[in-house]
Design an enzyme around this catalytic site. Structure first.
Site, mmCIF file in Angstrom:
data_model
loop_
_atom_site.group_PDB
_atom_site.id
_atom_site.type_symbol
_atom_site.label_atom_id
_atom_site.label_comp_id
_atom_site.label_asym_id
_atom_site.label_seq_id
_atom_site.Cartn_x
_atom_site.Cartn_y
_atom_site.Cartn_z
ATOM 1 N N LYS A 177 -0.048 1.971 -15.942
ATOM 2 C CA LYS A 177 0.620 3.188 -15.603
ATOM 3 C C LYS A 177 -0.679 4.426 -16.250
ATOM 4 C CE LYS A 177 4.216 2.867 -14.064
ATOM 5 N NZ LYS A 177 5.104 2.859 -12.461
ATOM 6 N N HIS A 308 8.886 -2.019 -3.158
ATOM 7 C CA HIS A 308 8.699 -1.222 -5.304
ATOM 8 C C HIS A 308 10.089 -2.232 -4.723
ATOM 9 C CE1 HIS A 308 10.312 1.649 -6.650
ATOM 10 N NE2 HIS A 308 9.781 1.567 -8.177
#
Length: 377
Positions: A177, A308
């Site tokens: 991230k 996802h």
């Protein structure tokens, strides 16, 4: 052998709260837009037929929306009872019209996704085939990358250790991230991970929609040096034009799509060439029926695919895509199922078990907060 007509006898819906061992934070937390995630709420659908066939499907919501999915599913589930479970497209349309006044995206269709996925699981089990084989697979394994070890709540040393562990477990790529308020911190984290895993391991970053157009372009250019496989969600999920301009300006591929809640919303991404890699989520777009529509559009547009979350579902769907895809490895869901998906040499193997190849665990039963049954028990 002739087909023997069958009918859905019962639909059981359950809402299950999966606690996370550690509160999870991505850039949305650090920019003040969301609180750390401590749990994921699932909607499970279990379908049985008069002939004794069974199917399991699920949808989910993070931070909010789980109770709404469950409530909507309870309002329309009775519509499926008595119908032929093989007529999935017909059933999807019937369920959609049963709740049409609240629309055809978001919670309304995410609630249907659990039922739709259960019907595909059931149909594949009836045929004695893994779901990928029922749909028509191009491959028996899919490239896989790990996300669950790369969140911003973890120190860089923890991220590096988890990356090493993932690679040792046969997972091929690492995603971390980014999107912190201070971009220098992002660059330092990416540099540390790239140095740690070496130049040959695929590396991806995910900004979770936290950059504006100017920042995304600047950061994208600075990230080019790390030879990333993609930059994910650099902009707001609905900024198709911004994503298109960014994708045209950068050598690094741009990936997005996970937050969109319908095929129609993805059509805009495709029409504007807003990404190089499209990332739909079957539970979010309404189930496998809708996801397969989207795959056809994406393939026609020449896009790569990296669905996802929900690897238990997306492994099978990615295996059917004509272009070599990726599937996202998350270990969060492991306690919900009795089986484990196998990874080897950077790939996730399609299980040889019929259907999705997973069964609802006793731990998942223990985490069930409410359930409802439609049709005779």
């Amino acid at each position: 052998m002739t087909y023997q007509p069958d009918a859905i006898r019962t639909v059981q819906l359950s809402t299950v709260t999966l606690p996370l061992a550690t509160p999870i934070s991505d850039a949305k937390v650090f920019t003040g837009r969301q609180r750390p995630m401590t749990e994921v709420v699932f909607l499970f659908a279990e379908i049985t037929t008069e002939q004794g066939f069974e199917g399991l499907g699920f949808s989910y919501s993070k931070r909010a929306g789980g109770p709404a999915q469950y409530a909507h599913a309870k309002e329309v589930a009775q519509t499926a009872v008595g119908e032929d479970p093989n007529d999935i497209a017909k059933l999807y349309s019937k369920l959609l019209w049963a709740g049409a006044s609240v629309g055809r995206s978001g919670v309304a269709t995410q609630a249907l996704a659990a039922i739709d996925i259960a019907l595909y699981d059931l149909k594949a089990k009836r045929a004695g085939l893994p779901l990928a084989k029922l749909l028509g697979a191009h491959r028996d394994s899919v490239r896989t990358y790990n996300t669950s070890g790369g969140f911003l709540n973890a120190s860089i040393e923890e991220v590096k250790e988890r990356a090493s562990r993932s690679i040792a477990e046969g997972i091929g790529g690492i995603k971390i991230k980014v999107g912190l308020p201070d971009g220098k911190q992002d660059l330092a984290r990416v540099a540390a991970v790239r140095e740690h895993i070496g130049p040959d391991v695929p590396l991806m970053v995910d900004a979770n929609q936290q950059w504006d157009r100017t920042t995304a372009l600047r950061m994208g250019r600075r990230l080019e040096q790390f030879d990333l496989d993609w930059i994910e969600e650099p902009l707001d999920a609905y900024d198709a034009e911004g994503h298109a301009a960014l994708a045209a300006a950068l050598d690094t591929p741009v990936a997005t799509g996970e937050m969109l809640a319908s095929v129609a919303e993805h059509e805009r991404l495709i029409a504007t060439r807003a990404c190089d890699i499209i990332q739909p989520d079957a539970p979010r777009v309404g189930g496998i029926t809708q996801f397969l529509r989207l795959l056809t559009l994406a393939d026609q547009a020449g896009l790569d695919l990296a669905p996802h979350f929900a690897m238990e579902i997306h492994l099978h769907l990615a295996a059917t895509y004509p272009r070599e895809p990726w599937v996202e490895h998350f270990d969060w869901l492991d306690p919900l199922f009795d089986e484990r998906l196998e990874t080897r040499d950077g790939r996730m193997l399609v299980p040889d078990r019929p259907g999705l190849g997973v069964t609802f665990s006793e731990q998942a039963r223990a985490w069930t907060t409410d359930s409802a049954v439609f049709g005779p028990r």
